[in-house]
Structures are given as structure tokens and as C-alpha cells.
Design a protein around this motif. Structure first.
Motif, PDB file in Angstrom:
ATOM      1  N   ALA A 179       0.855  -1.187   0.000  1.00 48.99           N
ATOM      2  CA  ALA A 179       0.000   0.000   0.000  1.00 48.99           C
ATOM      3  C   ALA A 179       0.888   1.233   0.000  1.00 48.99           C
ATOM      4  N   TYR A 180       0.431   2.271  -0.672  1.00 50.22           N
ATOM      5  CA  TYR A 180       1.126   3.563  -0.724  1.00 50.22           C
ATOM      6  C   TYR A 180       0.096   4.611  -0.349  1.00 50.22           C
ATOM      7  N   TYR A 181       0.401   5.455   0.642  1.00 51.94           N
ATOM      8  CA  TYR A 181      -0.621   6.378   1.121  1.00 51.94           C
ATOM      9  C   TYR A 181      -0.005   7.661   1.664  1.00 51.94           C
ATOM     10  N   ASP A 182      -0.847   8.655   1.785  1.00 52.21           N
ATOM     11  CA  ASP A 182      -0.470   9.937   2.362  1.00 52.21           C
ATOM     12  C   ASP A 182      -0.374   9.766   3.870  1.00 52.21           C
ATOM     13  N   ALA A 183       0.816   9.965   4.429  1.00 51.73           N
ATOM     14  CA  ALA A 183       1.031   9.681   5.853  1.00 51.73           C
ATOM     15  C   ALA A 183       0.423  10.734   6.784  1.00 51.73           C
ATOM     16  N   THR A 184      -0.041  11.861   6.234  1.00 51.39           N
ATOM     17  CA  THR A 184      -0.741  12.834   7.075  1.00 51.39           C
ATOM     18  C   THR A 184      -2.145  12.334   7.413  1.00 51.39           C
ATOM     19  N   MET A 185      -2.608  11.334   6.658  1.00 50.49           N
ATOM     20  CA  MET A 185      -3.874  10.660   6.965  1.00 50.49           C
ATOM     21  C   MET A 185      -3.620   9.683   8.112  1.00 50.49           C
ATOM     22  N   GLY A 186      -4.482   9.686   9.110  1.00 49.84           N
ATOM     23  CA  GLY A 186      -4.321   8.764  10.225  1.00 49.84           C
ATOM     24  C   GLY A 186      -4.222   7.326   9.750  1.00 49.84           C
ATOM     25  N   HIS A 187      -3.307   6.551  10.340  1.00 53.58           N
ATOM     26  CA  HIS A 187      -3.129   5.161   9.912  1.00 53.58           C
ATOM     27  C   HIS A 187      -2.549   4.336  11.056  1.00 53.58           C
ATOM     28  N   ASN A 188      -3.008   3.090  11.164  1.00 55.38           N
ATOM     29  CA  ASN A 188      -2.500   2.127  12.139  1.00 55.38           C
ATOM     30  C   ASN A 188      -2.531   0.743  11.503  1.00 55.38           C
ATOM     31  N   VAL A 189      -1.664  -0.152  11.981  1.00 56.81           N
ATOM     32  CA  VAL A 189      -1.590  -1.513  11.453  1.00 56.81           C
ATOM     33  C   VAL A 189      -1.631  -2.500  12.612  1.00 56.81           C
ATOM     34  N   ILE A 190      -2.416  -3.576  12.442  1.00 56.24           N
ATOM     35  CA  ILE A 190      -2.428  -4.645  13.438  1.00 56.24           C
ATOM     36  C   ILE A 190      -2.173  -5.985  12.745  1.00 56.24           C
ATOM     37  N   SER A 191      -1.723  -6.964  13.514  1.00 57.66           N
ATOM     38  CA  SER A 191      -1.572  -8.323  13.004  1.00 57.66           C
ATOM     39  C   SER A 191      -2.877  -9.082  13.210  1.00 57.66           C
ATOM     40  N   VAL A 192      -3.279  -9.845  12.200  1.00 53.89           N
ATOM     41  CA  VAL A 192      -4.470 -10.688  12.343  1.00 53.89           C
ATOM     42  C   VAL A 192      -4.126 -12.161  12.145  1.00 53.89           C
ATOM     43  N   SER A 193      -2.864 -12.451  11.822  1.00 54.50           N
ATOM     44  CA  SER A 193      -2.408 -13.834  11.701  1.00 54.50           C
ATOM     45  C   SER A 193      -2.018 -14.346  13.089  1.00 54.50           C
ATOM     46  N   PRO A 194      -1.955 -15.677  13.275  1.00 54.06           N
ATOM     47  CA  PRO A 194      -1.574 -16.225  14.584  1.00 54.06           C
ATOM     48  C   PRO A 194      -0.225 -15.685  15.065  1.00 54.06           C
ATOM     49  N   GLU A 195       0.723 -15.541  14.139  1.00 55.10           N
ATOM     50  CA  GLU A 195       2.043 -15.006  14.498  1.00 55.10           C
ATOM     51  C   GLU A 195       2.076 -13.506  14.193  1.00 55.10           C
ATOM     52  N   ASP A 196       2.976 -12.791  14.836  1.00 54.99           N
ATOM     53  CA  ASP A 196       3.148 -11.374  14.528  1.00 54.99           C
ATOM     54  C   ASP A 196       3.594 -11.228  13.077  1.00 54.99           C
ATOM     55  N   ALA A 197       2.912 -10.367  12.343  1.00 54.51           N
ATOM     56  CA  ALA A 197       3.295 -10.115  10.957  1.00 54.51           C
ATOM     57  C   ALA A 197       4.523  -9.199  10.921  1.00 54.51           C
ATOM     58  N   THR A 198       5.263  -9.261   9.833  1.00 51.66           N
ATOM     59  CA  THR A 198       6.380  -8.335   9.620  1.00 51.66           C
ATOM     60  C   THR A 198       6.159  -7.594   8.306  1.00 51.66           C
ATOM     61  N   ILE A 199       6.514  -6.322   8.293  1.00 49.38           N
ATOM     62  CA  ILE A 199       6.316  -5.515   7.089  1.00 49.38           C
ATOM     63  C   ILE A 199       7.544  -4.660   6.848  1.00 49.38           C
ATOM     64  N   LEU A 200       7.699  -4.215   5.620  1.00 43.58           N
ATOM     65  CA  LEU A 200       8.694  -3.222   5.269  1.00 43.58           C
ATOM     66  C   LEU A 200       7.961  -1.893   5.112  1.00 43.58           C
ATOM     67  N   TRP A 201       8.428  -0.879   5.817  1.00 45.90           N
ATOM     68  CA  TRP A 201       7.871   0.472   5.699  1.00 45.90           C
ATOM     69  C   TRP A 201       8.940   1.378   5.097  1.00 45.90           C
ATOM     70  N   VAL A 202       8.551   2.231   4.147  1.00 51.71           N
ATOM     71  CA  VAL A 202       9.439   3.249   3.629  1.00 51.71           C
ATOM     72  C   VAL A 202       8.700   4.576   3.688  1.00 51.71           C
ATOM     73  N   THR A 203       9.264   5.533   4.421  1.00 47.58           N
ATOM     74  CA  THR A 203       8.628   6.826   4.619  1.00 47.58           C
ATOM     75  C   THR A 203       9.467   7.914   3.987  1.00 47.58           C
ATOM     76  N   SER A 204       8.832   8.815   3.229  1.00 50.57           N
ATOM     77  CA  SER A 204       9.571   9.918   2.623  1.00 50.57           C
ATOM     78  C   SER A 204       9.951  10.936   3.676  1.00 50.57           C
ATOM     79  N   LEU A 205      11.141  11.514   3.504  1.00 52.22           N
ATOM     80  CA  LEU A 205      11.634  12.511   4.455  1.00 52.22           C
ATOM     81  C   LEU A 205      11.721  13.901   3.827  1.00 52.22           C
ATOM     82  N   ALA A 206      11.699  13.961   2.510  1.00 52.46           N
ATOM     83  CA  ALA A 206      11.850  15.252   1.832  1.00 52.46           C
ATOM     84  C   ALA A 206      10.502  15.948   1.712  1.00 52.46           C
TER      85      ALA A 206
END
Length: 206
Positions: A179-206
């Protein structure tokens, strides 16, 4: 150590960022580009399809060129329009690279996520990449929405997550989804699988 995503971004921006940016003098920039090619005003104006007087006024800051004139200038000077506004920086660093091996990321833990910061050795980054283990299982575990400047890219590495956003319905995502989204929009992520999910996040700094 408890560090939320907004603090991670602040830390990354402060790590070697130069907050002072000189305003661009477009006329001076055009003159420099013309002289780099060793062209006279007449030669440059002819190549750009502009009157000599018009080019002279632009170089001397006596005229703000229209976008059409900017396009003609760029074509005449054999560059792109953005290059008119982005002169090379002094002490510009080229060819930078940072390799982060598995489990070598700099850890930053929160109550809902466990972040591993990647490419930590590079300063003045335009992006903040980090791997995250999603510990949260419910929206109740968050103290409201996470919001910060910039844009964000999320890629699911393992497990299944649910992405909650302020303006969209929750989206369940599995390995390989992104997913690619505007980070000024409120956002949260939870795991729904039995094990903790892992993700790669890339956030723009410029």
C-alpha cells in the motif's frame, strides 16, 4: 526504548539534515547554464526560440518567464525543466550505498511495533526504510491515529495484517501485498495472523 513512527522520522531528519536552503535565482541559473555552453545571448535565444531581449530580461530578473518560455529555455539549453530549478549542490555526494544484513537493523521498540531501522549509516536520506514486527492485535492498543508528514509505502513480508486508515475501510493484507498512502492521513496496522506479521515500511523525508 519507546519511539513512535513520528519520532523516528524526526530523528532521521535531524541526522545530518541541513535545514538552510538558499532560494534559487532563476536568472542567474539560466546565465550559468548558458555560459557553461559558451553561448552568447543571441545564440541561446535562437536555440530557445526566444527574443534576445526576453532572454536578457529573464537573466537579469526583470521578467518572470511563463511555463511555455521555461519549456523553450530547457529545450534550448538541452536540459529538463526541473533542472532549471535544481542547480548542483556544493559537496554533493554521489554513489552512496548502505547494506544492512539480516538482523543488523537498529532496533526501536514501541508498545505496538518493533522497528528495525535500515540504512542507518547514511545521513541526509530522502527516505526512511525500516522493517517492523506488528505486535498490536487491536486498534484499542493505539493512542489514537498515527500521523506524520510525507508519504509512506508498506509491503507485507510475513503474516497477515489489517491496515486501518482515517478515510478508507480497513484492508486485510497478506504476504506480497503493498500500500502507498499519504502519511498525514491517520493510519494504524495490526496483526491478524496467529504469528506477529512483519512488514517493510518506507517513509519519505523530503
Amino acid at each position: 526504548m519507546s519511539t513512535d513512527p513520528k519520532s523516528l522520522i524526526r530523528i532521521a531528519r535531524e541526522n545530518g539534515e541541513d535545514p538552510h536552503v538558499e532560494p534559487l535565482d532563476l536568472g542567474l541559473r539560466v546565465r550559468e547554464l548558458r555560459k557553461e555552453k559558451d553561448w552568447t545571448l543571441e545564440q541561446a535565444a535562437k536555440k530557445a526560440g526566444l527574443a534576445r531581449s526576453t532572454l536578457s530580461k529573464i537573466e537579469n530578473g526583470q521578467m518572470s518567464p511563463t511555463y511555455d518560455a521555461l519549456k523553450k529555455l530547457a529545450i534550448g539549453l538541452e536540459i529538463s525543466v526541473p533542472q532549471l530549478f535544481t542547480p548542483p549542490q556544493q559537496a554533493q555526494v554521489n554513489g552512496r550505498m548502505a547494506v544492512t544484513r539480516m538482523d543488523e537493523g537498529k532496533p526501536q521498540a514501541t508498545t505496538t511495533y518493533e522497528h528495525d531501522l535500515l540504512a542507518e549509516t547514511l545521513t541526509r536520506k530522502k527516505m526512511l526504510p525500516y522493517r517492523a514486527r506488528i505486535r498490536a492485535r487491536s486498534m484499542d492498543e493505539f493512542d489514537g491515529w498515527v500521523r506524520h508528514d510525507g508519504e509512506e509505502f508498506l509491503y507485507v513480508l510475513t503474516g497477515v495484517i489489517k491496515l486501518y486508515t482515517e478515510f478508507y475501510e480497513p484492508v486485510e493484507m497478506k504476504r506480497g501485498d503493498s500500500a502507498y498512502y499519504d502519511a498525514t492521513m491517520g493510519h494504524n496496522v495490526i496483526s491478524v495472523s496467529p504469528e506477529d506479521a512483519t512488514i517493510l515500511w518506507v517513509t519519505s523525508l523530503a
